[in-house]
Design a protein around this motif. Structure first.
Motif, PDB file in Angstrom:
ATOM      1  N   TYR A 102       0.832  -1.211   0.000  1.00 24.69           N
ATOM      2  CA  TYR A 102       0.000   0.000   0.000  1.00 24.69           C
ATOM      3  C   TYR A 102       0.867   1.262   0.000  1.00 24.69           C
ATOM      4  CZ  TYR A 102      -3.697   3.260   1.389  1.00 24.69           C
ATOM      5  OH  TYR A 102      -4.583   4.308   1.434  1.00 24.69           O
TER       6      TYR A 102
ATOM      7  N   PRO B 176       3.609   1.576  -3.861  1.00 22.98           N
ATOM      8  CA  PRO B 176       2.855   0.906  -4.941  1.00 22.98           C
ATOM      9  C   PRO B 176       3.602   0.817  -6.253  1.00 22.98           C
ATOM     10  CG  PRO B 176       2.112   3.163  -4.717  1.00 22.98           C
ATOM     11  CD  PRO B 176       3.145   2.958  -3.644  1.00 22.98           C
TER      12      PRO B 176
ATOM     13  N   GLN C  73      -1.451   0.834  -7.436  1.00 25.97           N
ATOM     14  CA  GLN C  73      -2.489   1.676  -6.842  1.00 25.97           C
ATOM     15  C   GLN C  73      -3.896   1.214  -7.210  1.00 25.97           C
ATOM     16  OE1 GLN C  73      -1.626   5.774  -7.780  1.00 25.97           O
ATOM     17  NE2 GLN C  73      -0.137   5.972  -6.113  1.00 25.97           N
TER      18      GLN C  73
ATOM     19  N   ASN D 245      -5.450  -0.671  -4.459  1.00 24.03           N
ATOM     20  CA  ASN D 245      -5.484  -0.066  -3.140  1.00 24.03           C
ATOM     21  C   ASN D 245      -6.766  -0.375  -2.379  1.00 24.03           C
ATOM     22  OD1 ASN D 245      -2.948   0.998  -3.212  1.00 24.03           O
ATOM     23  ND2 ASN D 245      -3.574   3.153  -3.256  1.00 24.03           N
TER      24      ASN D 245
ATOM     25  N   SER E 126      -6.726  -2.152   1.125  1.00 21.07           N
ATOM     26  CA  SER E 126      -7.324  -1.513   2.303  1.00 21.07           C
ATOM     27  C   SER E 126      -8.243  -2.465   3.045  1.00 21.07           C
ATOM     28  CB  SER E 126      -8.095  -0.255   1.879  1.00 21.07           C
ATOM     29  OG  SER E 126      -7.247   0.684   1.251  1.00 21.07           O
TER      30      SER E 126
ATOM     31  N   PHE F 237      -4.379   6.890   6.144  1.00 26.69           N
ATOM     32  CA  PHE F 237      -5.007   5.562   6.122  1.00 26.69           C
ATOM     33  C   PHE F 237      -5.623   5.237   7.473  1.00 26.69           C
ATOM     34  CE2 PHE F 237      -4.833   0.909   6.518  1.00 26.69           C
ATOM     35  CZ  PHE F 237      -5.591   0.556   5.410  1.00 26.69           C
TER      36      PHE F 237
END
Length: 464
Positions: free
Chosen positions: A200, A203, A209, A212, A216, A260
Motif C-alpha cells: 500500500y 505501490p 495503486q 489499493n 485496504s 489511512f
C-alpha cells in the motif's frame, strides 16, 4: 493414517530433490495454515511417538537435495558479518547443551528441544540464504507467502462465525472471553499485514495503486483479527512497531500512513453508528448487545489488573521470573545449561516450570547461557539493528521490491525483538522459523545494496 503420511512425505521428497525451493515454499504455506499440526506433529507408529515432525522431514529433504547440488559444485557459501554473530550464539548454545549433561535434574528431552530451537532451526536461515539468491527468487517466495496469508482469512472468518477460533483452545485466556482466531494464526496474519502495508505504501510508482481498495480491505481485516484474537502482548508490540514506523518514515510516508489510519477510524465510527441505528429500529437493546464485547475488551486492556497482579497470567509470569533470577545467581557467568527447571510459588501455589517456558526469552537465555550467552546475544542484536538502520536509509526513499521486502521483514525482526520479552517465541519452532527467514531477507538485502560481498554464487555466471 501412517500410509497417507508416508506417501505425502514421499512425493514431497521427490519434488524437493529436483526443486529444493519447493521445500521452503511448503514450510511457509503449511506452517501458516496448519501451524502446530505441521510443525509439532510427532511421527507415530503403533503406540510409539517420535518427536520428528513434518517440518523436520521437509528440512531434511532440502538438505539432501542441496548436498547433491553442492557435490556438483553449484553452491558456494560466502560468509557475511551477520553470519559470524549467529554462529557465535550457536556455539554458546552448543556449550550450554553439552554442559547440561553434567547437571542433575535436567530432562534430556527438554534440553534437546531447547537446543533445537536455539540453534538447530538456524538451518532455516542457511537454507533460505542459499536457495533465494536473486530478486526473482525472493519475489517467488513472497507470492507463496501471499497465498498463505490469503488462506489465513479463512481462519478469521471461521472464528467470527463459530464464536471460537480454530485450535485457539490450546492457549486459553486468563480472563473472560474467547479468542476468535488462534494466537499462532494471528501472528502469521500480522506478518502478512506488514506485507500488505508495504504494498500500500510503496505501490511501485503507481502500478499497484489500482489494487489499493482490495489492499485496504485486507489490512482492515488484519486489524479485525488483531482485536478479536485478544492477544494482549501483540497489541502492545504492534503499538511499539507503529511508533518505530512514525519515527523512521519520511514525511511523505508518515502522511500516507496517518491518512489511512484516519480513514479506518472514520469507517469504524460509521459502521458503529449504522449498527446502533439499525438495532434500535429493530427494537433491540443496544446496551445489552454491546455489553459482552465491551466487558471482554475491558478485561483484556485493564492496566490495573496487570499492575496489581490481579491478572493470573501476568502474576504467574512475575512469580516465575523472580524465581528464575534467584536461580541465575547460582551460575551467573555460564548459566545453568539448557533444560533446567525453575521452582517457585504463585502466591501460595507451588509451581515448577522449564526455563524455556518462562515467557521471557531474554531471561531464559540469561539463565541458561549466563552473562556470556546474553552478551553474545546483545552484540548480535546491536549489530543487526545498526545494519537495518543503514539499509533503511538507502531504501526508504525508493519505491521498489527491495523497499517493500525490507519493510516487511524488518518489521518482523523488530516485532520478534519485542515479543521475546513476554512469551516463548524463541522456544517454539512454529514461531522461530520466521525469525530465521526474516534474518535471511535482511542478509540478502545487505548484499543487493552492495554493502557487502555476494552471498552465494552458482557457477561463474550467477552472482548477486
Amino acid at each position: 493414517s501412517l500410509l497417507v503420511y508416508v506417501l505425502a512425505l514421499f512425493f514431497c521428497a521427490i519434488s524437493i530433490f529436483f526443486y529444493p525451493e519447493a521445500g521452503l515454499y511448503t514450510i511457509i504455506v503449511m506452517t501458516m495454515w496448519f501451524e502446530r499440526n505441521f510443525t509439532l506433529q510427532p511421527w507415530q507408529s503403533n503406540l510409539d511417538s517420535y518427536k520428528f515432525y513434518p517440518l523436520d522431514f521437509i528440512i531434511l529433504f532440502i538438505i539432501v537435495s542441496l548436498f547433491f547440488h553442492f557435490l556438483k559444485g553449484k553452491l558456494i557459501w560466502h560468509w557475511q558479518k551477520l553470519d559470524w554473530y549467529i554462529l557465535a550464539f550457536i556455539l554458546v548454545a552448543t556449550y550450554g547443551y553439552f554442559a547440561s549433561f553434567f547437571i542433575k535434574n535436567i530432562d534430556p528431552a527438554v534440553a534437546f528441544g531447547t537446543y533445537k530451537n536455539y540453534a538447530l532451526y538456524a538451518i532455516i536461515y542457511v537454507l533460505t540464504a542459499i536457495l533465494l539468491r536473486t530478486k526473482k527468487d525472493w519475489q517467488e517466495l513472497m507470492y507463496w507467502f501471499t497465498l498463505g496469508g490469503i488462506g489465513l482469512f479463512f481462519f478469521l472468518f471461521y472464528g467470527i462465525i463459530s464464536g471460537q477460533g480454530l485450535w485457539s483452545e490450546i492457549t486459553p485466556l486468563s480472563t473472560f472471553g474467547s479468542r476468535l482466531i488462534a494466537g499462532t494464526h494471528l501472528f502469521y496474519l500480522v506478518m502478512f499485514g506488514f506485507w500488505l502495508i508495504a504494498l500500500y505504501l510503496w505501490p511501485k510508482e503507481g502500478k499497484l495503486q489500482r489494487y489499493n481498495g482490495w489492499l485496504s480491505v485486507a489490512i482492515i481485516l488484519v486489524g479485525v483479527g488483531v482485536i478479536v484474537s485478544l492477544v494482549r502482548h501483540l497489541w502492545v508490540a504492534l503499538a511499539i512497531v507503529f511508533a518505530f514506523w512514525l519515527v523512521f518514515f519520511n514525511l511523505e510516508k508518515r502522511k500516507v500512513l496517518w491518512q489511512f489510519v484516519l480513514k479506518i477510524l472514520l469507517l469504524v465510527a460509521s459502521i458503529f453508528i449504522v449498527y446502533v441505528w439499525l438495532y434500535s429500529l429493530l427494537g433491540g437493546s443496544v446496551s445489552e448487545s454491546l455489553s459482552k464485547p465491551i466487558y471482554i475488551l475491558e478485561q483484556r486492556t485493564s492496566v490495573g489488573s496487570v499492575v496489581n497482579l490481579a491478572d493470573s497470567s501476568f502474576r504467574w509470569r512475575v512469580a516465575a521470573w523472580t524465581a528464575g533470577l534467584n536461580l541465575w545467581g547460582r551460575s551467573p557467568i555460564f548459566g545453568t545449561g539448557l533444560g533446567a527447571v525453575v521452582y517457585g510459588y504463585d502466591e501460595v501455589t507451588p509451581f515448577e516450570v522449564a526455563i524455556r517456558d518462562l515467557h521471557n526469552n531474554y531471561l531464559g537465555i540469561l539463565l541458561q547461557l549466563g552473562i556470556v550467552g546474553f552478551g553474545v546475544l546483545t552484540l548480535w542484536f546491536w549489530f543487526l539493528l545498526k545494519k537495518m538502520h543503514q539499509l533503511w536509509q538507502e531504501f526508504k526513499n525508493q519505491d521498489n521490491f527491495e523497499t517493500r521486502l525490507f519493510f516487511t521483514w524488518g518489521s518482523v525482526v523488530i516485532l520478534f525483538m519485542i515479543v521475546f520479552f513476554v512469551s516463548v517465541y524463541w522456544d517454539t519452532n512454529l514461531f522461530i522459523i520466521w525469525w530465521w527467514v526474516a534474518l535471511a531477507a535482511i542478509r540478502w538485502l545487505g548484499v543487493v545494496n552492495k554493502s557487502e560481498v555476494t552471498v552465494v554464487s552458482e557457477g561463474e555466471g550467477k552472482q548477486n
